[in-house]
Design a protein around this motif. Structure first.
Motif, PDB file in Angstrom:
ATOM      1  N   GLU A 214       0.855  -1.186   0.000  1.00  0.00           N
ATOM      2  CA  GLU A 214       0.000   0.000   0.000  1.00  0.00           C
ATOM      3  C   GLU A 214       0.891   1.236   0.000  1.00  0.00           C
ATOM      4  OE1 GLU A 214      -2.605  -0.286   3.316  1.00  0.00           O
ATOM      5  OE2 GLU A 214      -3.876  -1.843   2.420  1.00  0.00           O
ATOM      6  N   ILE A 215       1.183   1.710  -1.186  1.00  0.00           N
ATOM      7  CA  ILE A 215       2.064   2.865  -1.364  1.00  0.00           C
ATOM      8  C   ILE A 215       1.210   4.091  -1.655  1.00  0.00           C
ATOM      9  CG2 ILE A 215       3.949   3.850  -2.698  1.00  0.00           C
ATOM     10  CD1 ILE A 215       4.892   1.032  -3.297  1.00  0.00           C
ATOM     11  N   ASP A 216       1.309   5.072  -0.810  1.00  0.00           N
ATOM     12  CA  ASP A 216       0.602   6.349  -0.999  1.00  0.00           C
ATOM     13  C   ASP A 216       1.561   7.462  -0.600  1.00  0.00           C
ATOM     14  OD1 ASP A 216      -1.150   8.374  -1.425  1.00  0.00           O
ATOM     15  OD2 ASP A 216      -2.584   7.799   0.122  1.00  0.00           O
ATOM     16  N   ASP A 217       2.503   7.715  -1.469  1.00  0.00           N
ATOM     17  CA  ASP A 217       3.556   8.690  -1.188  1.00  0.00           C
ATOM     18  C   ASP A 217       3.311   9.959  -1.988  1.00  0.00           C
ATOM     19  OD1 ASP A 217       4.746   6.826   0.399  1.00  0.00           O
ATOM     20  OD2 ASP A 217       6.157   6.142  -1.125  1.00  0.00           O
ATOM     21  N   SER A 218       3.565  11.067  -1.353  1.00  0.00           N
ATOM     22  CA  SER A 218       3.511  12.369  -2.029  1.00  0.00           C
ATOM     23  C   SER A 218       4.613  13.242  -1.446  1.00  0.00           C
ATOM     24  CB  SER A 218       2.148  13.035  -1.839  1.00  0.00           C
ATOM     25  OG  SER A 218       1.887  13.251  -0.462  1.00  0.00           O
ATOM     26  N   ALA A 219       5.254  13.960  -2.302  1.00  0.00           N
ATOM     27  CA  ALA A 219       6.341  14.840  -1.876  1.00  0.00           C
ATOM     28  C   ALA A 219       6.317  16.104  -2.724  1.00  0.00           C
ATOM     29  CB  ALA A 219       7.692  14.137  -2.015  1.00  0.00           C
ATOM     30  N   GLN A 220       6.587  17.208  -2.074  1.00  0.00           N
ATOM     31  CA  GLN A 220       6.648  18.492  -2.768  1.00  0.00           C
ATOM     32  C   GLN A 220       7.755  19.321  -2.139  1.00  0.00           C
ATOM     33  OE1 GLN A 220       2.966  20.592  -2.949  1.00  0.00           O
ATOM     34  NE2 GLN A 220       3.744  22.191  -4.294  1.00  0.00           N
ATOM     35  N   MET A 221       8.720  19.683  -2.931  1.00  0.00           N
ATOM     36  CA  MET A 221       9.871  20.446  -2.455  1.00  0.00           C
ATOM     37  C   MET A 221      10.081  21.659  -3.357  1.00  0.00           C
ATOM     38  SD  MET A 221      12.559  17.380  -1.521  1.00  0.00           S
ATOM     39  CE  MET A 221      12.482  16.727  -3.191  1.00  0.00           C
ATOM     40  N   THR A 222      10.379  22.765  -2.732  1.00  0.00           N
ATOM     41  CA  THR A 222      10.662  24.005  -3.456  1.00  0.00           C
ATOM     42  C   THR A 222      11.905  24.641  -2.857  1.00  0.00           C
ATOM     43  OG1 THR A 222       8.311  24.346  -3.894  1.00  0.00           O
ATOM     44  CG2 THR A 222       9.772  26.250  -4.157  1.00  0.00           C
ATOM     45  N   ASN A 223      12.866  24.931  -3.700  1.00  0.00           N
ATOM     46  CA  ASN A 223      14.115  25.542  -3.262  1.00  0.00           C
ATOM     47  C   ASN A 223      14.337  26.843  -4.018  1.00  0.00           C
ATOM     48  OD1 ASN A 223      14.744  23.353  -1.570  1.00  0.00           O
ATOM     49  ND2 ASN A 223      15.655  22.223  -3.276  1.00  0.00           N
ATOM     50  N   SER A 224      14.819  27.837  -3.298  1.00  0.00           N
ATOM     51  CA  SER A 224      15.139  29.126  -3.902  1.00  0.00           C
ATOM     52  C   SER A 224      16.447  29.617  -3.299  1.00  0.00           C
ATOM     53  CB  SER A 224      14.022  30.141  -3.657  1.00  0.00           C
ATOM     54  OG  SER A 224      14.357  31.391  -4.218  1.00  0.00           O
ATOM     55  N   THR A 225      17.367  30.011  -4.142  1.00  0.00           N
ATOM     56  CA  THR A 225      18.693  30.451  -3.706  1.00  0.00           C
ATOM     57  C   THR A 225      19.018  31.779  -4.364  1.00  0.00           C
ATOM     58  OG1 THR A 225      19.417  28.157  -3.498  1.00  0.00           O
ATOM     59  CG2 THR A 225      21.122  29.833  -3.544  1.00  0.00           C
ATOM     60  N   GLY A 226      19.507  32.705  -3.573  1.00  0.00           N
ATOM     61  CA  GLY A 226      19.931  33.998  -4.088  1.00  0.00           C
ATOM     62  C   GLY A 226      21.256  34.408  -3.475  1.00  0.00           C
ATOM     63  N   ARG A 227      22.120  34.980  -4.286  1.00  0.00           N
ATOM     64  CA  ARG A 227      23.439  35.374  -3.806  1.00  0.00           C
ATOM     65  C   ARG A 227      23.894  36.597  -4.579  1.00  0.00           C
ATOM     66  NH1 ARG A 227      28.178  31.157  -4.611  1.00  0.00           N
ATOM     67  NH2 ARG A 227      27.798  31.793  -6.765  1.00  0.00           N
ATOM     68  N   GLY A 228      24.490  37.549  -3.887  1.00  0.00           N
ATOM     69  CA  GLY A 228      24.971  38.759  -4.537  1.00  0.00           C
ATOM     70  C   GLY A 228      26.229  39.274  -3.869  1.00  0.00           C
ATOM     71  N   ARG A 229      27.098  39.922  -4.655  1.00  0.00           N
ATOM     72  CA  ARG A 229      28.341  40.458  -4.116  1.00  0.00           C
ATOM     73  C   ARG A 229      28.787  41.627  -4.989  1.00  0.00           C
ATOM     74  NH1 ARG A 229      33.424  36.551  -3.829  1.00  0.00           N
ATOM     75  NH2 ARG A 229      33.143  36.723  -6.090  1.00  0.00           N
ATOM     76  N   THR A 230      29.216  42.698  -4.350  1.00  0.00           N
ATOM     77  CA  THR A 230      29.707  43.891  -5.044  1.00  0.00           C
ATOM     78  C   THR A 230      31.025  44.311  -4.417  1.00  0.00           C
ATOM     79  OG1 THR A 230      27.445  44.626  -5.498  1.00  0.00           O
ATOM     80  CG2 THR A 230      29.190  46.262  -5.703  1.00  0.00           C
ATOM     81  N   GLY A 231      32.016  44.576  -5.250  1.00  0.00           N
ATOM     82  CA  GLY A 231      33.335  44.989  -4.745  1.00  0.00           C
ATOM     83  C   GLY A 231      33.904  46.125  -5.570  1.00  0.00           C
ATOM     84  N   SER A 232      34.685  46.961  -4.908  1.00  0.00           N
ATOM     85  CA  SER A 232      35.314  48.097  -5.585  1.00  0.00           C
ATOM     86  C   SER A 232      36.682  48.337  -4.962  1.00  0.00           C
ATOM     87  CB  SER A 232      34.453  49.355  -5.452  1.00  0.00           C
ATOM     88  OG  SER A 232      35.100  50.462  -6.052  1.00  0.00           O
ATOM     89  N   GLN A 233      37.709  48.472  -5.791  1.00  0.00           N
ATOM     90  CA  GLN A 233      39.072  48.723  -5.336  1.00  0.00           C
ATOM     91  C   GLN A 233      39.722  49.755  -6.255  1.00  0.00           C
ATOM     92  OE1 GLN A 233      41.176  45.020  -5.300  1.00  0.00           O
ATOM     93  NE2 GLN A 233      40.036  44.179  -3.548  1.00  0.00           N
ATOM     94  N   SER A 234      40.570  50.566  -5.667  1.00  0.00           N
ATOM     95  CA  SER A 234      41.315  51.578  -6.453  1.00  0.00           C
ATOM     96  C   SER A 234      42.723  51.693  -5.896  1.00  0.00           C
ATOM     97  CB  SER A 234      40.606  52.929  -6.395  1.00  0.00           C
ATOM     98  OG  SER A 234      40.550  53.397  -5.061  1.00  0.00           O
ATOM     99  N   MET A 235      43.675  52.030  -6.746  1.00  0.00           N
ATOM    100  CA  MET A 235      45.071  52.160  -6.345  1.00  0.00           C
ATOM    101  C   MET A 235      45.688  53.325  -7.112  1.00  0.00           C
ATOM    102  SD  MET A 235      48.117  49.308  -6.555  1.00  0.00           S
ATOM    103  CE  MET A 235      48.016  49.260  -8.334  1.00  0.00           C
ATOM    104  N   GLY A 236      46.348  54.176  -6.407  1.00  0.00           N
ATOM    105  CA  GLY A 236      46.966  55.348  -7.044  1.00  0.00           C
ATOM    106  C   GLY A 236      48.298  55.699  -6.386  1.00  0.00           C
ATOM    107  N   VAL A 237      49.020  56.609  -7.017  1.00  0.00           N
ATOM    108  CA  VAL A 237      50.306  57.085  -6.498  1.00  0.00           C
ATOM    109  C   VAL A 237      50.253  58.613  -6.471  1.00  0.00           C
ATOM    110  CG1 VAL A 237      52.808  56.883  -6.693  1.00  0.00           C
ATOM    111  CG2 VAL A 237      51.360  55.096  -7.638  1.00  0.00           C
ATOM    112  N   PRO A 238      49.579  59.191  -5.463  1.00  0.00           N
ATOM    113  CA  PRO A 238      49.451  60.653  -5.454  1.00  0.00           C
ATOM    114  C   PRO A 238      50.772  61.379  -5.147  1.00  0.00           C
ATOM    115  CG  PRO A 238      48.486  59.705  -3.475  1.00  0.00           C
ATOM    116  CD  PRO A 238      48.862  58.570  -4.348  1.00  0.00           C
ATOM    117  N   GLN A 239      51.581  60.796  -4.283  1.00  0.00           N
ATOM    118  CA  GLN A 239      52.818  61.471  -3.913  1.00  0.00           C
ATOM    119  C   GLN A 239      53.951  60.452  -3.850  1.00  0.00           C
ATOM    120  OE1 GLN A 239      53.241  64.699  -3.555  1.00  0.00           O
ATOM    121  NE2 GLN A 239      51.051  65.208  -3.780  1.00  0.00           N
ATOM    122  N   LEU A 240      54.972  60.660  -4.638  1.00  0.00           N
ATOM    123  CA  LEU A 240      56.174  59.845  -4.570  1.00  0.00           C
ATOM    124  C   LEU A 240      57.368  60.703  -5.007  1.00  0.00           C
ATOM    125  CD1 LEU A 240      57.387  57.065  -3.977  1.00  0.00           C
ATOM    126  CD2 LEU A 240      56.991  56.451  -6.369  1.00  0.00           C
TER     127      LEU A 240
END
Length: 246
Positions: free
Chosen positions: A91-117
């Protein structure tokens, strides 16, 4: 690169010819039942198991009205020995319901300078085109994002009863069962096969056991016949799907 054997072509043709002859032999006839001989179930039914211990009997034992054997009025009639038959309830009466949601975000900023040498950047700026400067020599900007979604929905219902035979009793007392059932209706043969391992304690007083009490259960329910053949692709299409790389 591995070259194909020159016999691979004729061998493949022979296999296809034999498969086609098997199907052609059933044209206009109902599918044949699978033979019961020789199978492990047939062997267990026709071989009487030896007793585990030898009991000493006296001449007065036959005069007693009480017996504790399995066939007595008060004896345990549940299957316990190879060759005994019990019913498996599926007597098999199986039911399954799965919902997956994934979100990922990343922001980066870098700067390099030589103002005085030691004034070198200012001297270099004089020889650079207009608008160019060494103040911000290098700059990096990066953005990464990811989104994923998935869902699974499944619903299965199956109610069956099949008689199985104990074909082996293991040293630890576990019983190995095997059973099959075939029903032919209108040139369509429905097959049910059950195998696995059970404990004698799980067998009910009605000599039944549920399918979820079977260890290593292998339950197959299908069929063969005109309808089943129409639901399957032809041999040529199956071979083409395997051989073609695209």
């Amino acid at each position: 690169m591995r070259l194909a054997s020159p016999l691979s072509g004729p061998l493949l043709g022979l296999v296809l010819t034999l498969a086609a002859c098997t199907d052609l032999a059933e044209v206009g006839r109902a599918p044949q039942f699978s033979p019961l001989v020789p199978t492990l179930e047939h062997h267990a039914l026709y071989n009487v198991p030896l007793p585990e211990t030898a009991e000493r009997r006296s001449v007065t034992d036959g005069a007693s009205l009480w017996t504790a054997s399995q066939r007595s009025l008060f004896g345990d009639r549940r299957a316990a020995q190879p060759g005994d038959i019990l019913t498996v309830v599926i007597e098999i009466d199986d039911s399954a319901q799965m919902t997956n949601s994934t979100g990922r975000g990343r922001t980066g900023s870098q700067s390099m300078g030589v103002p005085q040498l030691m004034g070198l950047p200012q001297i270099i700026d004089r020889s650079l085109p207009e608008g160019a400067t060494m103040a911000d020599a290098v700059g990096f900007n990066g953005t990464t994002s990811f989104q994923g979604q998935g869902s699974v929905s499944r619903n299965e219902q199956l109610t069956l009863r099949v008689a199985t035979t104990i074909i082996e009793r293991l040293p630890n007392g576990v019983l190995r069962i095997e059973g099959s059932q075939e029903v032919r209706v209108n040139h369509e043969l429905r097959e049910l096969i059950v195998t696995g391992y059970i404990r004698p304690e799980d067998i009910s007083r009605r000599n039944e056991i549920a399918y979820d009490r079977i260890a290593g259960a292998r339950i197959s329910y299908g069929g063969r016949g005109t309808i089943s053949q129409m639901q399957q692709p032809s041999y040529g299409q199956q071979i083409t799907d395997i051989v073609l790389p695209f």
